[in-house]
Each structure stands twice: as structure tokens, then as C-alpha cells.
Write an enzyme that holds these catalytic residues in place. Structure first.
Site, short mmCIF file in Angstrom:
data_model
loop_
_atom_site.label_atom_id
_atom_site.label_comp_id
_atom_site.label_asym_id
_atom_site.label_seq_id
_atom_site.Cartn_x
_atom_site.Cartn_y
_atom_site.Cartn_z
N GLY A 104 21.18 26.41 -25.94
CA GLY A 104 20.59 25.11 -25.65
C GLY A 104 20.56 24.29 -26.92
O GLY A 104 20.70 24.83 -28.03
N GLN A 120 18.07 17.69 -32.78
CA GLN A 120 18.76 18.67 -33.64
C GLN A 120 20.07 18.13 -34.21
O GLN A 120 20.60 18.72 -35.15
CB GLN A 120 19.03 19.96 -32.87
CG GLN A 120 17.75 20.72 -32.54
CD GLN A 120 18.07 22.03 -31.88
OE1 GLN A 120 18.30 22.06 -30.67
NE2 GLN A 120 18.11 23.10 -32.65
N CYS A 126 16.43 29.69 -33.17
CA CYS A 126 16.71 28.26 -33.09
C CYS A 126 17.77 27.91 -34.11
O CYS A 126 17.69 28.37 -35.25
CB CYS A 126 15.43 27.47 -33.36
SG CYS A 126 15.64 25.69 -33.29
N LEU A 127 18.73 27.09 -33.70
CA LEU A 127 19.79 26.68 -34.63
C LEU A 127 19.22 25.91 -35.83
O LEU A 127 19.84 25.86 -36.88
CB LEU A 127 20.80 25.80 -33.89
CG LEU A 127 21.55 26.50 -32.74
CD1 LEU A 127 22.32 25.47 -31.91
CD2 LEU A 127 22.48 27.58 -33.26
N HIS A 183 11.84 25.64 -24.63
CA HIS A 183 12.16 25.56 -26.07
C HIS A 183 12.78 24.20 -26.40
O HIS A 183 12.37 23.54 -27.37
CB HIS A 183 13.13 26.71 -26.42
CG HIS A 183 13.61 26.71 -27.84
ND1 HIS A 183 13.32 27.72 -28.73
CD2 HIS A 183 14.38 25.82 -28.53
CE1 HIS A 183 13.88 27.44 -29.90
NE2 HIS A 183 14.53 26.29 -29.81
N GLU A 184 13.75 23.78 -25.57
CA GLU A 184 14.43 22.50 -25.85
C GLU A 184 13.48 21.33 -25.60
O GLU A 184 13.48 20.35 -26.36
CB GLU A 184 15.70 22.36 -25.00
CG GLU A 184 16.73 23.47 -25.19
CD GLU A 184 17.07 23.77 -26.63
OE1 GLU A 184 16.96 22.88 -27.50
OE2 GLU A 184 17.44 24.93 -26.92
N HIS A 236 11.41 20.52 -28.51
CA HIS A 236 12.08 19.74 -29.57
C HIS A 236 11.86 18.24 -29.37
O HIS A 236 11.80 17.48 -30.34
CB HIS A 236 13.58 20.02 -29.59
CG HIS A 236 13.97 21.26 -30.35
ND1 HIS A 236 13.67 21.45 -31.68
CD2 HIS A 236 14.67 22.36 -29.98
CE1 HIS A 236 14.16 22.62 -32.08
NE2 HIS A 236 14.76 23.19 -31.06
ZN ZN Z 1 15.60 25.06 -31.13
#
Ligand code: ZN
Length: 173
Positions: free
Chosen positions: A48, A53, A101-102, A143-144, A147
């Protein structure tokens, strides 16, 4: 300009801002952000991604559960673009499971999330959609979604002892 973007890393202000709702999904600027999100996510092992991000403070996420090196047991679903998403819990039950997480490389943590949710969003044509999500996919969505509120998964951790270096996480899963 390439659609492949750098991933904003923890500490970047854009990850701590409330992302702006999208007013016109079909605007070229918005469609470009969607294309950049798709390309950037596809270049990673992530499941995701959220627009902040890639340093775009807009309410756009992609949920793309698929088995990857990072998440070998993830169910497969087509990458789904969700604009101005919202959700409600269908049950008060939360479960803890590992997330990464990226934007927070080399860290994994146990994060409590609702296991059953109903979501609402606009698709990339601007049509209203609703869906019910369970377990892993519900987790990715939450999670997304976080953000877009300026939150990262570490903010949801109940105990600092639930935070692991990726090398240690690999020993326990
Ligand atoms: Zn993330």
C-alpha cells in the site's frame, strides 16, 4: 518527468500533515499523482502507499495486497485507488500484527487494528464506492488511512517493546 518518486522518510513534515481532500478527481494534477503512486508502489515490496509518502498532501491511497517478500502470506487483490477514504469499524475487535512502512525503513512493529471495517471512497473515475474489508487488507487500509491524518504506524504501538529492527523481526516470524 518520471512517475517514479522518492519515498518521504520519517521526519519529513509532509508525513505529519492532514492531507487535503480531493475536490476534482478527474483533474490532470490528481490523475498524475495517482499514476505516480502506482508506479512508485510497483517499484517496491509494499502492499500500500499514500500520497503524502510521495510528498503530495492529498487524500489518495492505494491498497494492493499481494504476496511479497515483505508480506509472504498477504492475499492477492488488484491495486485499488481510494480517494477521500473513510471507514467505520464493524466490530470493536482489534488484533495486533506486524507492520512496516516504506517511510520507516528497517523497522517492524506490532500494531493493533480493527479486524472488520466498512470503507467508503471515490474511485479514480470519481465514483462512490463502499466495501467491507477483513484482517490483513483491513489492516493495510487503516495503515494507509493513518498516513492521510499525519500518523504513522509507530504512533499506534501500545508498547515500545513491540518495535523491532527488521533483522530481529525476521528471527521471530
Ligand atoms: Zn506506511
Amino acid at each position: 518527468m518520471t512517475e517514479l518518486r522518492d519515498i518521504a522518510q520519517l521526519g519529513a513534515k509532509v508525513l505529519r500533515q492532514y492531507a487535503e481532500p480531493v475536490t476534482d478527481v478527474l483533474k490532470p494534477e490528481i490523475q498524475q499523482i495517482i499514476a505516480a503512486l502506482r508506479t512508485t508502489l510497483a517499484s517496491t515490496q509494499g502492499v500500500g502507499i499514500a500520497a503524502p509518502q510521495i510528498s503530495e498532501s492529498k487524500q489518495i491511497i492505494i491498497v494492493a495486497s499481494r504476496p511479497t517478500v515483505r508480506y509472504p502470506s498477504a492475499p492477492f487483490m488488484p491495486a485499488t485507488v481510494m480517494i477521500n477514504p473513510s471507514f467505520e469499524a464493524l466490530s470493536e475487535v482489534k488484533e495486533k500484527a506486524w507492520e512496516g512502512c516504506l517511510s520507516v525503513p528497517s523497522i517492524r512493529a506490532l500494531v493493533p487494528r480493527y479486524t472488520r471495517i466498512k470503507i467508503h471512497y471515490l474511485d479514480e473515475q470519481g465514483n462512490k464506492q463502499t466495501a467491507e474489508l477483513n484482517d490483513f487488507v483491513a489492516r493495510v487500509f487503516q495503515h494507509e488511512f493513518d498516513h492521510l491524518q499525519g500518523k504513522v504506524f509507530l504512533d499506534r504501538v501500545e508498547n515500545n517493546q513491540d518495535i523491532f529492527a527488521e533483522s530481529e523481526y525476521l528471527k521471530v516470524v
